[in-house]
Design an enzyme around this catalytic site. Sequence first.
Site, PDB file in Angstrom:
ATOM      1  N   ARG A 147      -0.262  -9.168  13.849  1.00  0.00           N
ATOM      2  CA  ARG A 147      -0.819  -8.148  12.946  1.00  0.00           C
ATOM      3  C   ARG A 147      -1.796  -8.801  11.970  1.00  0.00           C
ATOM      4  NH1 ARG A 147       4.529  -5.626  10.779  1.00  0.00           N
ATOM      5  NH2 ARG A 147       3.246  -4.221   9.537  1.00  0.00           N
ATOM      6  N   ARG A 197      -9.390   0.706   9.355  1.00  0.00           N
ATOM      7  CA  ARG A 197      -8.996  -0.660   9.687  1.00  0.00           C
ATOM      8  C   ARG A 197     -10.050  -1.356  10.531  1.00  0.00           C
ATOM      9  NH1 ARG A 197      -3.011   0.290   9.264  1.00  0.00           N
ATOM     10  NH2 ARG A 197      -1.921  -1.693   9.403  1.00  0.00           N
ATOM     11  N   LYS A 199       0.834  -1.213   0.000  1.00  0.00           N
ATOM     12  CA  LYS A 199       0.000   0.000   0.000  1.00  0.00           C
ATOM     13  C   LYS A 199       0.872   1.269   0.000  1.00  0.00           C
ATOM     14  CE  LYS A 199      -2.118  -1.071   3.931  1.00  0.00           C
ATOM     15  NZ  LYS A 199      -1.575  -2.373   4.328  1.00  0.00           N
ATOM     16  N   ARG A 250      11.591  -6.721   4.927  1.00  0.00           N
ATOM     17  CA  ARG A 250      11.497  -5.277   5.156  1.00  0.00           C
ATOM     18  C   ARG A 250      12.071  -4.912   6.520  1.00  0.00           C
ATOM     19  NH1 ARG A 250       5.690  -2.341   4.778  1.00  0.00           N
ATOM     20  NH2 ARG A 250       5.463  -2.967   6.941  1.00  0.00           N
ATOM     21  N   ARG A 282      11.685  -1.425  11.921  1.00  0.00           N
ATOM     22  CA  ARG A 282      10.418  -1.462  12.652  1.00  0.00           C
ATOM     23  C   ARG A 282      10.343  -2.706  13.526  1.00  0.00           C
ATOM     24  NH1 ARG A 282       5.479  -0.199   8.572  1.00  0.00           N
ATOM     25  NH2 ARG A 282       4.442  -1.342  10.244  1.00  0.00           N
TER      26      ARG A 282
END
Length: 190
Positions: free
Chosen positions: A146, A89, A14, A128, A134
């Site tokens: 998640r 969300r 996204k 990533r 992160r």
Amino acid sequence: MKNIVLFGPPGAGKGTQADVLKDKYNLVHISTGDVFRFNIKNETELGVLAKSYIDNGNLVPDEVTINMLKAEVEKNADANGFIFDGFPRTESQAAELDSFLAEKNETINGMIALEVEEDVLVGRLLERGKVSGRADDQDESKIRNRFNEYNTKTAIVKDYYDQQNKYYGINGVGSIEDITVLISNVIDSL
Ligand code: AMP
């Protein structure tokens, strides 16, 4: 105005696509995840509140998130339209967004969803994590949490837009450029 919800599970692409599309269509990109991370980095009150939820892969409570989103929209009163990335969300966020936009005589033109299998996404997120730094990208159990949040609270937001005939699913596996073309075809038709 053209207002797009860019939807999909964590790691679907996204943010990458929004970065390209915001310039192509002259839209303001609002990523609620990015706004939270900015606040965490700057140790604001909002950042302190959101940090433990985000680090553990849990959704930040609706009220906090909705207020933050509204403030971001208000900061861009002269925008040509918005790309909402990572918001809504939950169903209640979707309903709040609709009534907030309706007060401005605006609406969501379409939800464009990047569809990618979960196993592909876990691999992408771990990769990533090596560069993003992160905490929520580096630990497989947080990543799985998640997805659990996504599957139990977020996936139904698809039905919310589907009922309004505003849902457009796109295959999110392929080159960045090819996926941009698929999304652009939808945006051009809205
Ligand atoms: P993202 O960058 O979109 O992957 O978001 C990172 C994290 O920020 C999520 O795992 C949530 O903890 C939080 N977050 C971002 N957007 C929302 C939202 N709309 N509602 C609740 N929490 C959110």
